[in-house]
Design a protein around this motif. Structure first.
Motif, mmCIF file in Angstrom:
data_model
loop_
_atom_site.group_PDB
_atom_site.id
_atom_site.type_symbol
_atom_site.label_atom_id
_atom_site.label_comp_id
_atom_site.label_asym_id
_atom_site.label_seq_id
_atom_site.Cartn_x
_atom_site.Cartn_y
_atom_site.Cartn_z
ATOM 1 N N LYS A 46 -16.728 0.628 -24.327
ATOM 2 C CA LYS A 46 -15.964 -0.441 -23.659
ATOM 3 C C LYS A 46 -15.170 -1.262 -24.671
ATOM 4 C CE LYS A 46 -17.094 -0.133 -19.266
ATOM 5 N NZ LYS A 46 -16.111 0.008 -18.187
ATOM 6 N N GLY A 366 -21.274 -0.567 -17.324
ATOM 7 C CA GLY A 366 -21.237 0.632 -16.494
ATOM 8 C C GLY A 366 -22.173 1.720 -16.996
ATOM 9 N N GLN A 369 -22.968 4.349 -14.296
ATOM 10 C CA GLN A 369 -21.808 5.170 -13.925
ATOM 11 C C GLN A 369 -21.452 6.169 -15.015
ATOM 12 O OE1 GLN A 369 -22.494 1.959 -13.471
ATOM 13 N NE2 GLN A 369 -20.712 0.882 -12.636
ATOM 14 N N SER A 370 -21.731 5.788 -16.299
ATOM 15 C CA SER A 370 -21.340 6.701 -17.384
ATOM 16 C C SER A 370 -22.257 7.906 -17.478
ATOM 17 C CB SER A 370 -21.398 5.992 -18.737
ATOM 18 O OG SER A 370 -21.171 4.646 -18.610
#
Ligand SMILES: [Zn+2]
Length: 443
Positions: A46, A366, A369-370
């Motif tokens: 990120k 996230g 989600q990753s």
């Protein structure tokens, strides 16, 4: 604490083969022994800067778990190669010998690799202090672990507080933010040795590092500080069965023996000569003990060489009214310290896995989600390709993926592949777990 997954004690940020803990859902099929993305990896992806600081070698379990993946925590060769390829902006502590080819099964020299990628590498305190700027910087001050703080030579090794302050000063230059893991690694080691001086002085050194983090966070206004042990150790108690009556004892009875000490039991042991003729001198110099009882003296003179450190610790513990239940880890709840400007997060009784989940939410990483898009098993990632392992150099295996005229080669533990010979950077290092390979897409 690094990934949000509970796992086995020898595992470094890998999912367990089976979930054994009552109350937890069983492992989904195919999710055994799989790399679990760490919060440091998620933060780096990120755009945040990330770092590790420890007083152990940085390949030791906790710093390793935030920066690498292995099914055996003793796999220092794999762990250190992944750390070199995992985008750490700072790595401070000990452990330079594990980067050198003469100590590695794969015969690779990792320090030149680090420097080639633009990372400054120092082992000397003066060099460390003179480095300025935004990093990246690796500073490893000992071949393996650093000294315990009370035994440390301040001309050669920095304290954990200085390493923490320097790490924050580098990482905080990233306007996207940062995540730093700092471990007071040797509180645990002193507890395994039941050494009260080591435990107290290591905890105080860690406390000074926490003060550095809190001072930054309070001033910065958008930083959280989480202080949590990964487990209890040794069942230490202030007060023991040897103390006859608490009501008639003074506070000094418990505190003075520790406060008067100037070295750990390990250092005192090391300074005592092989015939122990200097025993009383060392105890006077290091622990300010001048009134050794006949029983204490006999115990220290007759202890086997391997047991002398333990006998010294036991004597001082008894003098300080300190008790221990074990030489190992303990299962009690441990203390959680939490600071954030909004006081928005962790309090009450929580699971260790709630800590990375808090970081995930607070920073918008996230993490969940990753999981489907990073560390993908190679066989599933390329269903229409020929996937094979090149073991020509068995110490440095390479995964080969052939799709039409494109051949991709993935060297193990490195963060790039070669596309028809041309290097291309990947989001994470390539990891092998038993015979399965796990890859991430290009950056
Ligand atoms: Zn331990």
């Amino acid at each position: 604490m690094a990934t949000g997954f509970k796992t086995w004690d020898k595992y470094i940020s890998m999912t367990p083969p089976r979930v054994l803990m009552p109350g937890l859902a069983p492992q989904p099929e195919g999710m055994e022994d799989v790399p679990a993305l760490t919060i440091l990896e998620a933060a780096r992806l990120k755009g945040k800067s990330v770092g590790i600081v420890s007083t152990s070698e940085i390949q030791h379990a906790t710093p390793a778990a935030f920066s690498s993946h292995a099914i055996n925590r003793a796999d220092y060769d794999d762990i250190s190669e992944q750390q070199v390829h995992n985008g750490l902006t700072v790595a401070f502590g000990g452990g330079w010998k594990f980067l050198m080819k003469e100590n590695r099964k794969d015969g690779e020299d990792l320090i030149p690799l680090l420097e080639k990628s633009g990372t400054r590498f120092v082992t000397n305190l003066a060099d460390f202090r003179s480095v300025s700027g935004t990093g990246p910087l690796w500073a490893l001050f000992a071949p393996a672990s650093l000294s315990m703080d009370i035994d440390r030579d301040p001309a050669r090794e920095p304290g954990l507080d200085e390493m923490t302050r320097k790490a924050i000063s580098i990482l905080s230059k990233n306007t996207n933010g940062f995540v730093l893991m700092v471990e007071g690694s040797q509180i645990d080691w002193a507890a395994h040795a039941n050494d009260p001086v080591g435990i107290v002085s290591e905890a105080l050194a860690f406390d000074r590092a926490v003060a550095e983090a809190l001072a930054f966070a309070r001033n910065d206004g958008s930083t959280a500080v989480i202080v949590a042990p990964d487990h209890g150790n040794s069942g230490l108690s202030i007060g023991s069965k040897d103390v006859a009556s608490y009501s008639s004892e003074t506070l000094g009875r418990f505190i003075d023996p520790i406060r008067n000490a100037r070295a750990t039991a390990g250092r005192v042991r090391w300074e005592i000569s092989s015939n122990r003729s200097n025993l009383k001198d060392v105890l006077r110099n290091r622990w300010q003990i001048t009134n050794l009882s006949p029983e204490e003296e006999t115990a220290l003179l007759t202890a086997k060489d391997n047991d002398l450190q333990g006998a010294l610790s036991a004597m001082l513990s008894k003098r300080a009214g300190i008790g221990f239940t074990t030489w190992g880890h303990t299962g009690e709840e441990v203390v959680l310290g939490f600071y954030s400007p909004e006081n928005d997060g962790l309090h009450g009784v929580i699971e260790n896995t709630d800590i990375p989940r808090y970081a995930d939410t607070a920073l918008g990483l996230g993490l969940e989600q990753s999981r489907g898009t990073l560390y993908i098993e190679a066989r599933g990632a390329f269903p229409d390709a020929i996937v094979a392992t090149d073991d020509a150099d068995p110490r440095n295996p390479v995964l080969i993926v052939k799709q039409g005229s494109m051949e991709r080669r993935y060297p193990l533990n490195r963060n790039y592949c070669l596309e028809n010979g041309k290097p291309r950077k990947l989001k994470t290092p390539t990891v092998r777990s038993k015979d399965r390979w796990f890859l991430s897409p290009p950056e």
